[in-house]
Design a protein around this motif. Structure first.
Motif, short mmCIF file in Angstrom:
data_model
loop_
_atom_site.label_atom_id
_atom_site.label_comp_id
_atom_site.label_asym_id
_atom_site.label_seq_id
_atom_site.Cartn_x
_atom_site.Cartn_y
_atom_site.Cartn_z
N ASN A 70 9.00 -4.95 -29.52
CA ASN A 70 8.36 -3.63 -29.63
C ASN A 70 7.69 -3.47 -30.99
O ASN A 70 8.02 -4.20 -31.93
CB ASN A 70 9.42 -2.54 -29.45
CG ASN A 70 9.87 -2.42 -28.00
OD1 ASN A 70 9.07 -2.44 -27.08
ND2 ASN A 70 11.18 -2.34 -27.81
N GLY A 80 8.27 -5.54 -17.81
CA GLY A 80 7.69 -5.87 -16.50
C GLY A 80 6.21 -6.17 -16.58
O GLY A 80 5.75 -7.20 -16.07
N ASN A 191 14.81 3.67 -23.06
CA ASN A 191 13.48 4.03 -22.55
C ASN A 191 13.67 5.25 -21.65
O ASN A 191 14.52 5.21 -20.74
CB ASN A 191 12.90 2.86 -21.72
CG ASN A 191 12.69 1.61 -22.55
OD1 ASN A 191 11.75 1.52 -23.33
ND2 ASN A 191 13.58 0.63 -22.41
N ARG A 210 11.24 2.90 -25.60
CA ARG A 210 12.02 2.58 -26.80
C ARG A 210 11.15 1.76 -27.76
O ARG A 210 10.56 0.76 -27.34
CB ARG A 210 13.26 1.79 -26.40
CG ARG A 210 14.09 1.28 -27.52
CD ARG A 210 15.29 0.49 -27.05
NE ARG A 210 14.93 -0.70 -26.29
CZ ARG A 210 15.82 -1.63 -25.95
NH1 ARG A 210 17.09 -1.49 -26.26
NH2 ARG A 210 15.43 -2.68 -25.24
N SER A 220 9.23 -2.06 -16.23
CA SER A 220 10.69 -1.98 -16.03
C SER A 220 11.10 -0.53 -15.82
O SER A 220 12.04 -0.25 -15.08
CB SER A 220 11.42 -2.58 -17.23
OG SER A 220 11.02 -1.95 -18.44
N1 LIG Z 1 10.01 -0.67 -24.72
C1 LIG Z 1 10.79 -1.49 -23.77
C2 LIG Z 1 10.16 -2.88 -23.62
C3 LIG Z 1 8.82 -2.83 -22.91
C4 LIG Z 1 8.96 -2.32 -21.51
C5 LIG Z 1 7.65 -2.00 -20.80
N2 LIG Z 1 6.45 -2.23 -21.56
C6 LIG Z 1 7.58 -2.69 -19.45
O1 LIG Z 1 6.47 -2.96 -18.95
O2 LIG Z 1 8.67 -2.94 -18.86
C7 LIG Z 1 12.20 -1.67 -24.33
O3 LIG Z 1 12.39 -1.57 -25.53
O4 LIG Z 1 13.11 -1.96 -23.53
#
Ligand SMILES: N[C@H](CCC[C@H](N)C(=O)O)C(=O)O
Length: 279
Positions: A70, A80, A191, A210, A220
């Motif tokens: 991140n 995802g 998140n 997050r 996700s």
């Molecule tokens: N900020 C998320 C990670 C990226 C999730 C998101 N960009 C996706 O497409 O799943 C975390 O800290 O768990």
């Protein structure tokens, strides 16, 4: 040290993808964060590294190891939208269309449906099983993850990364993201998704991510929201999720795996001098 990178996105959730399969790059959390900075660096919601899988690994052979970071430099166990982008990238390198990605969340199976050279590929990723136990989310104390003891009684789970889903009537009013992200109930932060159910097979979703804030889409987070809606009897196990950046198709399959289908786009490629960024 100069490093090549791919700039990609899934529904506007954008990524810098760097390839360490042939050589390790001198990447530190501070340098990764600087590279994601939209003012000083290349700019992205997440930073993704590819590396060669350990062929001795006991859990089967993966085509590639993938890690997600991140903008605050923290590492995420799942992403995802970026997983779809990595599969689309691999599909440009060979005739294969099915791939296994090893992530912190485990081995993910990905299938690329038509990988256009510059156009958008459509990719399905098996995001694995949702983890519903409070210890897996994780929570700081024992709680019913179907209805957390928080205002709005959200549901929580892990998709390899922690998610909490609030079911709301007014998406625009969902401003609790920053406080929820750092709430003491979530020792690894969380998140925070805000979902409006528009039909048994359709929802509108925004996710305060997050370490990143609101993004145009969260893969996700969409998986978590569909599973949580089904657990609560608010939606079917297969739903279209409408994010700011576009739509994802999510299915919580009978075998308990969550399948996510959506686009993966190539924006541009470049080379960056890592020494220009602080270690
Ligand atoms: N900020 C998320 C990670 C990226 C999730 C998101 N960009 C996706 O497409 O799943 C975390 O800290 O768990």
């Amino acid at each position: 040290m100069r490093a090549a990178f791919h700039k990609m996105h899934g529904l506007g959730n954008d990524f810098v993808v760097v390839d360490e399969r042939d050589r390790s790059l001198d990447l530190t959390p501070r340098r990764i964060a600087a590279l994601m900075d939209r003012k000083r660096g290349i700019g992205a919601d997440q930073f993704v590294t590819l590396s060669r899988p350990d062929i001795q690994a006991e859990d089967g052979n993966a085509d590639v190891n993938v890690r997600f970071f991140n903008p605050d430099g923290g590492e995420a166990g799942a992403c995802g939208n970026a997983s779809r982008c990595v599969a689309a990238l691999l599909a440009r390198e060979s005739d294969a269309r099915s791939f296994t990605l090893r992530t912190q969340a485990g081995l993910l199976a990905a299938r690329v449906h038509g990988a256009g050279e510059q156009g958008e590929a459509r990719v399905t990723v098996d995001m694995g099983r949702p983890q519903l136990d409070w210890r897996a989310v994780p929570l700081a104390q024992k709680a019913d993850t179907l209805r957390l003891p928080l205002a709005g009684e959200p549901a929580a789970l892990s998709m390899g990364n922690p998610h909490v889903t609030f079911f709301v009537d007014d998406i625009a009013a969902s401003s609790a993201g920053p406080e929820i992200e750092v709430h003491e109930l979530f020792p690894q932060r969380v998140n925070a998704g805000f979902a409006r159910i528009d039909a048994p097979d359709r929802m509108r979703l925004r996710v305060w991510e997050r370490g990143a804030g609101f993004t145009l889409a969260c893969g996700s987070g969409a998986c978590a929201a569909v599973v949580n809606a089904a657990r609560r009897g608010l939606g079917e196990r297969r739903m279209t999720v409408e994010a700011d950046g576009g739509e994802l198709l999510i299915e919580w399959a009978p075998d308990d795996h969550v399948l996510m289908t959506g686009p993966a786009a190539f924006a541009f490629e470049g080379v960056v001098d890592l020494e220009a960024f602080p270690r």
